[in-house]
Design a protein around this motif. Structure first.
Motif, PDB file in Angstrom:
ATOM      1  N   UNK A 123      54.781   6.519  74.300  1.00 29.64           N
ATOM      2  CA  UNK A 123      54.272   7.785  74.810  1.00 29.64           C
ATOM      3  C   UNK A 123      53.681   8.653  73.707  1.00 29.64           C
ATOM      4  N   UNK A 124      54.307   8.667  72.556  1.00 28.15           N
ATOM      5  CA  UNK A 124      53.831   9.518  71.466  1.00 28.15           C
ATOM      6  C   UNK A 124      52.649   8.903  70.725  1.00 28.15           C
ATOM      7  N   UNK A 125      52.717   7.601  70.484  1.00 27.68           N
ATOM      8  CA  UNK A 125      51.717   6.967  69.625  1.00 27.68           C
ATOM      9  C   UNK A 125      50.443   6.573  70.351  1.00 27.68           C
ATOM     10  N   UNK A 126      50.519   6.309  71.635  1.00 21.34           N
ATOM     11  CA  UNK A 126      49.337   5.922  72.408  1.00 21.34           C
ATOM     12  C   UNK A 126      49.047   7.027  73.413  1.00 21.34           C
ATOM     13  N   UNK A 127      47.900   7.678  73.265  1.00 16.92           N
ATOM     14  CA  UNK A 127      47.544   8.804  74.126  1.00 16.92           C
ATOM     15  C   UNK A 127      46.284   8.484  74.914  1.00 16.92           C
ATOM     16  N   UNK A 128      46.000   9.260  75.956  1.00 10.07           N
ATOM     17  CA  UNK A 128      44.757   9.038  76.698  1.00 10.07           C
ATOM     18  C   UNK A 128      43.514   9.114  75.827  1.00 10.07           C
ATOM     19  N   UNK A 129      43.552   9.875  74.732  1.00 12.50           N
ATOM     20  CA  UNK A 129      42.395   9.973  73.843  1.00 12.50           C
ATOM     21  C   UNK A 129      42.096   8.663  73.123  1.00 12.50           C
ATOM     22  N   UNK A 130      43.080   7.771  73.075  1.00  7.06           N
ATOM     23  CA  UNK A 130      42.864   6.477  72.418  1.00  7.06           C
ATOM     24  C   UNK A 130      42.052   5.519  73.291  1.00  7.06           C
ATOM     25  N   UNK A 131      41.955   5.814  74.564  1.00  6.56           N
ATOM     26  CA  UNK A 131      41.265   4.925  75.504  1.00  6.56           C
ATOM     27  C   UNK A 131      39.835   5.407  75.675  1.00  6.56           C
ATOM     28  N   UNK A 132      38.896   4.652  75.117  1.00  2.44           N
ATOM     29  CA  UNK A 132      37.478   4.998  75.182  1.00  2.44           C
ATOM     30  C   UNK A 132      36.756   3.924  75.989  1.00  2.44           C
ATOM     31  N   UNK A 133      36.339   4.279  77.182  1.00  2.00           N
ATOM     32  CA  UNK A 133      35.647   3.342  78.061  1.00  2.00           C
ATOM     33  C   UNK A 133      34.248   3.853  78.381  1.00  2.00           C
ATOM     34  N   UNK A 134      33.283   2.951  78.350  1.00  2.00           N
ATOM     35  CA  UNK A 134      31.909   3.279  78.725  1.00  2.00           C
ATOM     36  C   UNK A 134      31.560   2.454  79.961  1.00  2.00           C
ATOM     37  N   UNK A 135      31.241   3.155  81.052  1.00  2.00           N
ATOM     38  CA  UNK A 135      31.000   2.469  82.332  1.00  2.00           C
ATOM     39  C   UNK A 135      29.509   2.349  82.660  1.00  2.00           C
ATOM     40  N   UNK A 136      28.638   2.706  81.730  1.00  2.00           N
ATOM     41  CA  UNK A 136      27.200   2.781  82.040  1.00  2.00           C
ATOM     42  C   UNK A 136      26.506   1.423  82.111  1.00  2.00           C
ATOM     43  N   UNK A 137      27.179   0.359  81.723  1.00  2.00           N
ATOM     44  CA  UNK A 137      26.492  -0.927  81.604  1.00  2.00           C
ATOM     45  C   UNK A 137      27.085  -2.000  82.516  1.00  2.00           C
ATOM     46  N   UNK A 138      27.835  -1.565  83.529  1.00  2.00           N
ATOM     47  CA  UNK A 138      28.510  -2.524  84.413  1.00  2.00           C
ATOM     48  C   UNK A 138      27.528  -3.260  85.314  1.00  2.00           C
ATOM     49  N   UNK A 139      26.355  -2.668  85.557  1.00  2.00           N
ATOM     50  CA  UNK A 139      25.429  -3.272  86.497  1.00  2.00           C
ATOM     51  C   UNK A 139      25.861  -3.037  87.934  1.00  2.00           C
ATOM     52  N   UNK A 140      25.226  -3.750  88.845  1.00  2.00           N
ATOM     53  CA  UNK A 140      25.485  -3.538  90.268  1.00  2.00           C
ATOM     54  C   UNK A 140      26.747  -4.226  90.756  1.00  2.00           C
ATOM     55  N   UNK A 141      27.227  -5.232  90.020  1.00  2.00           N
ATOM     56  CA  UNK A 141      28.408  -5.974  90.473  1.00  2.00           C
ATOM     57  C   UNK A 141      28.965  -6.819  89.337  1.00  2.00           C
ATOM     58  N   UNK A 142      30.248  -7.151  89.434  1.00  2.00           N
ATOM     59  CA  UNK A 142      30.868  -8.052  88.469  1.00  2.00           C
ATOM     60  C   UNK A 142      30.224  -9.431  88.594  1.00  2.00           C
ATOM     61  N   UNK A 143      29.873 -10.010  87.454  1.00  2.00           N
ATOM     62  CA  UNK A 143      29.299 -11.348  87.461  1.00  2.00           C
ATOM     63  C   UNK A 143      27.828 -11.400  87.807  1.00  2.00           C
ATOM     64  N   UNK A 144      27.226 -10.248  88.118  1.00  2.00           N
ATOM     65  CA  UNK A 144      25.800 -10.212  88.435  1.00  2.00           C
ATOM     66  C   UNK A 144      25.012 -10.071  87.139  1.00  2.00           C
ATOM     67  N   UNK A 145      24.087 -10.969  86.916  1.00  2.00           N
ATOM     68  CA  UNK A 145      23.302 -10.986  85.684  1.00  2.00           C
ATOM     69  C   UNK A 145      22.088 -10.075  85.860  1.00  2.00           C
ATOM     70  N   UNK A 146      22.221  -8.813  85.459  1.00  2.00           N
ATOM     71  CA  UNK A 146      21.165  -7.832  85.674  1.00  2.00           C
ATOM     72  C   UNK A 146      20.082  -7.950  84.596  1.00  2.00           C
TER      73      UNK A 146
END
Length: 435
Positions: A335-358
């Motif tokens: 709880x102390x050492x791992x905070x929400x600020x440690x999680x950096x996710x970028x969702x801009x490149x997911x495309x239209x679907x999982x496994x879809x080769x855009x």
């Protein structure tokens, strides 16, 4: 509590610890480990032509001269070159900590003293994970059963050659590795996984009825209690490689002697979560060694989401939970050492679907192949590559770095090193006929 190393595995674990020369603090160093990779780190090498191209684009798009911003140097960590087993990739690191539990599972009440005979897992039709589980089963002289779901992702739905998609690529490799492959059509409830930790009850009961002793490995191995340990270990491997590799930087820049940004795919999540936990433990160790002197900002691990089926907040909570679970095993305070600020996710490149080769991911894949001769996959590493290229060319790394070093009053760092985690997956390329 982590499982005890089974008889016959202690020597292998000792050999692995000696061979990769990693110094892990206790209790991390005491967790049972079974080597599945080569007895040396997976290689890291520069991407010189992509580096030059993106630095040039960064200056042109943002009207910034090379004197006004740090040079960015790109590197690749080749997890696809890490193991002699089939379709080398990131799952082998996870499985190295799961194998001791597999070999120990005959001691549990569930198996009534009987040793595991069959590894069972699941994934999309072109799942990389299932191939690596099948390869591990073969190497341990066990059977394997893989459940490939037709309705997971858009790869099968959008392919121009359905029959080929169902028999080539990773499907073909699973069969070559002697796995029992079951294609699960939509609506088939025989392989439903209602609880990721329990597995597909009907399938497991069927195997037990046939005299088998199955061991369930969740998709991607992420929700296995030990699933994050492999990439927590990888963080220490990367840090050990920094010392020698970055002194030979092709650009000759005066960077901080480490990888400042690490880009990695976020699918089932434990690769990213393990890196977060491992680097956090490493940073605490480094702070002690340097006597709390002036330190650069922490390495930033950026996860590139590969599926749009769930909102980013869902993945953020999942990664935080997985990172904290791993942190608790390796000696951190979750709880102390791992905070929400440690999680950096970028969702801009997911495309239209999982496994879809855009088209955008295809362009990134082709660019790297053309300029530096490196091939990535269309589902995971292609999207990570696309995201990393965007961060560099659009000046997002420079902006983020400048804000972070400015906040700490640090100057004189004229190079930022960016590491691309190549987690494999090229074995699926043959099924994507449009590439």
């Amino acid at each position: 509590m982590p499982p005890q190393l089974p008889a016959g595995g202690a020597a292998a674990a000792a050999a692995a610890t000696a061979s990769d020369r990693l110094t892990l603090p206790a209790p991390f160093s005491q967790i049972p480990f079974y080597p599945l990779r080569y007895p040396h780190p997976s290689p890291i090498h520069p991407l010189p032509h992509l580096t030059s191209s993106l630095n040039r684009n960064k200056s042109e798009r943002n009207s910034v001269s090379s004197q006004d911003s740090p040079r960015i140097t790109l590197w690749a960590k080749r997890e696809d070159h890490s193991s002699p087993l089939a379709a080398s990739g990131n799952k082998y690191r996870k499985l190295e900590y799961i194998v001791p539990d597999i070999l120990n599972s005959h001691n549990t009440s569930n198996n009534n003293g009987n040793k595991v005979t069959t590894l069972v897992t699941e994934g999309a039709i072109q799942s990389n994970h299932t191939v690596q589980v099948a390869a591990v089963a073969s190497s341990l002289c066990l059977d394997s059963l893989v459940l490939l779901h037709e309705n997971t992702g858009a790869g099968l739905r959008t392919t121009t050659d359905r029959a080929s998609f169902l028999r080539t690529g990773n499907v073909q490799l699973c069969k070559l590795l002697d796995a029992e492959v079951r294609i699960v059509p939509p609506g088939d409830d025989s392989a439903v996984v209602e609880d990721d930790l329990v597995g597909p009850v009907k399938v497991l009961e069927e195997l037990r009825g046939r005299g088998k002793v199955p061991y369930w490995i969740p998709s991607g191995a992420s929700l296995h209690p030990l699933g994050g340990l492999g990439y927590a270990r990888c963080a220490f491997e990367i840090a050990a490689q920094e010392k020698s590799i970055l002194s030979l930087s092709v650009s000759g820049g005066g960077g901080g002697g480490r990888f400042d940004y690490i880009f990695v795919a976020c699918g089932s999540g434990s690769t990213l979560a393990g890196l977060i936990a491992g680097f956090k433990l490493l940073e605490k160790t480094e702070a002690i060694i340097q006597n709390n002197g002036r330190l650069l900002p922490p390495r930033r691990v950026i996860g590139i989401l590969t599926s749009p089926t769930k909102p980013r907040a869902y993945h953020e909570e999942r990664i935080l939970r997985l990172a904290r679970a791993t942190a608790g095993l390796i000696g951190l305070d979750p709880e102390r050492d791992i905070t929400p600020d440690d999680v950096r996710l970028d969702h801009r490149f997911v495309g239209a679907a999982y496994g879809l080769f855009d088209p955008q991911t295809k362009a990134a894949l082709e660019t790297l192949a053309h300029v530096d001769g490196v091939v990535v996959d269309p589902v995971y590493t292609g999207k990570v590559l696309r995201g990393m290229m965007h961060w560099v060319a659009e000046g997002e790394i420079v902006k983020d770095w400048s804000a972070r070093v400015g906040a700490q009053g640090i100057s004189g760092v004229d190079e930022v090193n960016v590491l691309f985690m190549h987690t494999g997956g090229q074995s699926a390329l043959g099924a994507y006929a449009d590439i």
